[in-house]
Design a protein around this motif. Structure first.
Motif, mmCIF file in Angstrom:
data_model
loop_
_atom_site.group_PDB
_atom_site.id
_atom_site.type_symbol
_atom_site.label_atom_id
_atom_site.label_comp_id
_atom_site.label_asym_id
_atom_site.label_seq_id
_atom_site.Cartn_x
_atom_site.Cartn_y
_atom_site.Cartn_z
ATOM 1 N N MET A 1 0.840 -1.184 0.000
ATOM 2 C CA MET A 1 0.000 0.000 0.000
ATOM 3 C C MET A 1 0.879 1.239 0.000
ATOM 4 N N TYR A 3 1.215 5.104 1.011
ATOM 5 C CA TYR A 3 0.660 6.110 1.914
ATOM 6 C C TYR A 3 0.952 7.501 1.372
ATOM 7 N N GLN A 30 8.078 5.195 0.691
ATOM 8 C CA GLN A 30 6.857 5.771 0.119
ATOM 9 C C GLN A 30 7.213 6.877 -0.858
ATOM 10 N N THR A 104 -6.026 13.386 13.117
ATOM 11 C CA THR A 104 -6.134 12.413 12.018
ATOM 12 C C THR A 104 -7.404 12.618 11.205
ATOM 13 N N ASP A 110 -3.305 8.885 6.525
ATOM 14 C CA ASP A 110 -3.592 7.487 6.197
ATOM 15 C C ASP A 110 -2.635 6.504 6.867
ATOM 16 N N LEU A 111 -1.583 7.001 7.550
ATOM 17 C CA LEU A 111 -0.740 6.161 8.406
ATOM 18 C C LEU A 111 -0.300 6.981 9.602
ATOM 19 N N LEU A 135 -6.673 3.499 19.091
ATOM 20 C CA LEU A 135 -6.800 2.453 18.073
ATOM 21 C C LEU A 135 -8.185 2.337 17.448
ATOM 22 N N CYS A 140 -7.358 5.547 10.137
ATOM 23 C CA CYS A 140 -6.202 5.208 9.313
ATOM 24 C C CYS A 140 -5.467 4.004 9.872
ATOM 25 N N ASP A 141 -4.475 3.538 9.124
ATOM 26 C CA ASP A 141 -3.601 2.482 9.610
ATOM 27 C C ASP A 141 -2.711 3.051 10.706
ATOM 28 N N ILE A 142 -2.256 2.179 11.604
ATOM 29 C CA ILE A 142 -1.395 2.610 12.698
ATOM 30 C C ILE A 142 -0.185 1.682 12.782
ATOM 31 N N LEU A 143 0.996 2.265 12.880
ATOM 32 C CA LEU A 143 2.209 1.523 13.178
ATOM 33 C C LEU A 143 2.573 1.864 14.617
#
Length: 153
Positions: A1, A3, A30, A104, A110-111, A135, A140-143
């Motif tokens: 994906m 970002y 990215q 966000t 988006d990350l 969470l 969005c996605d989370i690292l």
């Protein structure tokens, strides 16, 4: 994906560099990703009888000194880690979680990259972890970068 907008959230503690280096690595993979860096200063609360009200809603410059110090520390943090952020922001919020979630949603992230300190026992129960509380509420996605026990600022 791929970002487009990556947000690094930092508490500016000494182990925040670990999270910054992960963010730098992710951004390197990215193409054309925008990096933003956010630091939340907890809003000062003012008591009115039984109610607590965020001081920032009453006075425009209540947290200026703390925010100015945080901006200086954030600039040094970015230089130390070789991060080229397109946008940096120090803002006040009632809680770190609220500030991150609001950011966000407003800025099409988006990350999200955030560190999570290891906590056990009563500390985990009382303080919790910001990463755990955001969470289910971020779009969005989370690292999440695992860190050891919290360190001093």
């Amino acid at each position: 994906m791929s970002y487009q907008h990556i947000l690094l959230v930092t508490d500016l503690r000494s182990d925040a560099d670990i999270v910054a280096q992960k963010a730098k690595r992710v951004c390197g993979f990215q193409d054309n990703a925008k990096l933003s860096v956010l630091h939340i200063v907890k809003d000062t609360m003012v008591g009115f009888g039984y109610e607590l009200v965020p001081a920032a809603s009453l006075y425009d410059q209540v947290d200026d000194v703390r925010c100015q110090d945080a901006r200086a520390n954030l600039t040094e943090f970015l230089q130390r880690n070789g991060l080229d952020a397109q946008k940096t922001e120090v803002t006040t919020a009632i809680s770190n979680s609220e500030g991150i979630i609001n950011y966000t949603h407003k800025h099409d992230v988006d990350l999200l990259i955030i560190g999570r300190h290891e906590r056990h026992g009563i500390s985990a129960w009382i303080n919790g972890a910001t990463a755990d509380s955001i969470l289910p509420n971020v779009p969005c996605d989370i690292l999440v970068v695992k860190l050891d026990k919290p360190v001093k600022s």
